[in-house]
Design an enzyme around this catalytic site. Structure first.
Site, PDB file in Angstrom:
ATOM      1  N   ASP A  69       0.851  -1.191   0.000  1.00  0.00           N
ATOM      2  CA  ASP A  69       0.000   0.000   0.000  1.00  0.00           C
ATOM      3  C   ASP A  69       0.884   1.237   0.000  1.00  0.00           C
ATOM      4  O   ASP A  69       2.046   1.191   0.403  1.00  0.00           O
ATOM      5  CB  ASP A  69      -0.974   0.003   1.181  1.00  0.00           C
ATOM      6  CG  ASP A  69      -0.360  -0.563   2.461  1.00  0.00           C
ATOM      7  OD1 ASP A  69       0.878  -0.660   2.548  1.00  0.00           O
ATOM      8  OD2 ASP A  69      -1.116  -0.913   3.378  1.00  0.00           O
ATOM      9  N   GLU A 127      -5.971   3.205   3.597  1.00  0.00           N
ATOM     10  CA  GLU A 127      -6.451   3.746   4.859  1.00  0.00           C
ATOM     11  C   GLU A 127      -7.891   4.251   4.814  1.00  0.00           C
ATOM     12  O   GLU A 127      -8.581   4.200   5.824  1.00  0.00           O
ATOM     13  CB  GLU A 127      -5.544   4.909   5.310  1.00  0.00           C
ATOM     14  CG  GLU A 127      -4.112   4.508   5.621  1.00  0.00           C
ATOM     15  CD  GLU A 127      -3.978   3.770   6.940  1.00  0.00           C
ATOM     16  OE1 GLU A 127      -4.988   3.610   7.651  1.00  0.00           O
ATOM     17  OE2 GLU A 127      -2.852   3.342   7.247  1.00  0.00           O
TER      18      GLU A 127
END
Length: 384
Positions: A69, A127
């Protein structure tokens, strides 16, 4: 050979919120281009701010995926480091480490063409927007969709050299909750002429805890937490609206759905008893439990158990959430914790990982990827 510490520190200074990782993507693409030039077996695609790097195998039977990520958090860093994150954003969840490790693995794995295909996914918006689900639903993988997917997450309370995972659930599934009670405002001296939304919200906060204590199997796990409440304007005005913002976390999707159902029923019941309206939003999206594939997890754990540099830990599940859970609900794979030995926890303004983890990770994990894509026998090493 790329300088892992330099790359990590440069990435650390440019954290960006999910789906806004423009500078991050530009920086990553420049390094990826350098690592993959004049290698015809490698192709690169982008999807919004995400990047896919595909190494076509010479005798491919399947595709192995490695996911990282790339987004940061809206946190002001307080480490006083010369390379601290800037502009009210911070890589407080270690995604700068994740990206740097992925680049190091790409460098190692692109030295020669693998037998099986290998996909590196640089995924945006872990997130806030479940970028893995967004990419999967948008068919961003096309014909590069992996047959197996692997990924890691840093963990501050583990030492450098620690690799921790299990053969079942690693992370919880999470669901964001936004709830507003809508009553009638009025003067504090005349409560009988108003309908106090703050009282209803307070009643809900206490009652919602009974979901875990009375509706969830005691042998299962669930958390219902409301960390934010907003209501009213001053001391002598009855609040017309009360807003609550919280989270549901559980180790199985069944329990998560049960908890969502009971929360909805409680909110509606309390609203009815107070003669109020409510606005309720339950947002789970791609944040499903991270379910490791038992057979693949056993294989990975046995591999790292034999790796002399690594300390393999069979670890209990954690209530943290990760959108890799959505990808693992579609594709078998494994996620594991990577120790970074930081005194401050994840999402802390002072989180500061030990950078020795970079070389350890690249050296150790690249051996596992070689084992997977080149179909090596256990314990066999490649010469890099």
């Amino acid at each position: 050979m790329i300088n892992l510490i330099e790359i990590r520190r440069q990435l650390h200074q440019i954290p960006e919120i999910g789906l806004e990782e423009y500078e991050t993507q530009k920086y990553l693409l420049a390094i990826i281009q350098e690592l993959t030039q004049n290698k015809p077996f490698i192709q690169v695609r982008t999807w919004q701010t995400g990047i896919l790097v595909y190494l076509a195998g010479s005798q491919s039977q399947k595709t192995i995926g490695w996911r990282t990520d790339i987004d940061g958090l809206p946190i002001e860093e307080l480490t006083d480091l010369p390379y601290a994150s800037k502009n009210g954003r911070m890589h407080a969840c270690g995604h700068d480490i994740h990206m740097t490790v992925a680049l190091g693995l790409l460098e190692k794995m692109s030295e020669s063409q693998p037998r099986d295909n290998l996909l590196f996914l640089f995924q945006p918006a872990e997130e806030n927007e479940a970028g893995g689900k967004l990419m999967y639903d948008a068919r961003a993988f096309e014909n590069w969709l992996p047959d197996e997917f692997y990924g890691l997450h840093v963990r501050p309370d583990l030492k450098v050299g620690d690799i921790a995972t299990n053969q079942h659930t690693l992370f919880a599934g999470t669901c964001e909750v936004e709830l507003s009670f809508i009553g009638t405002g009025g003067h504090a001296a005349f409560p009988h002429t108003a309908n106090d939304a703050l009282v209803a919200a307070a009643y809900f906060i206490t009652q919602v805890q009974t979901i875990v204590s009375r509706n969830v199997d005691p042998l299962a796990s669930a958390v219902v937490t409301f960390g934010k409440m907003e209501a009213g304007t001053t001391n002598n005005i009855i609040a017309e609206r009360a807003f609550l913002h919280g989270t549901i976390r559980s180790l199985t999707q069944e329990v998560n759905e049960l908890t969502q159902k009971r929360l909805r029923e409680l909110a509606n019941g309390i609203a009815q008893s107070f003669n109020m309206e409510i606005e309720l939003k339950l947002k789970q999206g791609g944040y499903l439990p991270v379910e490791n594939h038992p057979k693949l997890a056993k294989e990975l754990m046995e591999f790292f158990k034999k790796e002399t540099k690594a300390n393999l830990i069979d670890i209990a599940p954690a209530m943290t959430g990760e959108d890799f859970g959505y990808l693992l609900s579609k594709i078998p794979g494994v996620m594991f914790w990577l120790g970074i030995d930081s005194d401050a926890p994840l999402h802390s303004q002072k989180m500061n990982p030990d950078e020795h983890v970079l070389n350890f990770s690249v050296d150790t994990i690249s051996q596992f990827l070689q084992f997977k894509v080149n179909r090596l026998s256990e314990g066999e090493k490649t010469i890099n």
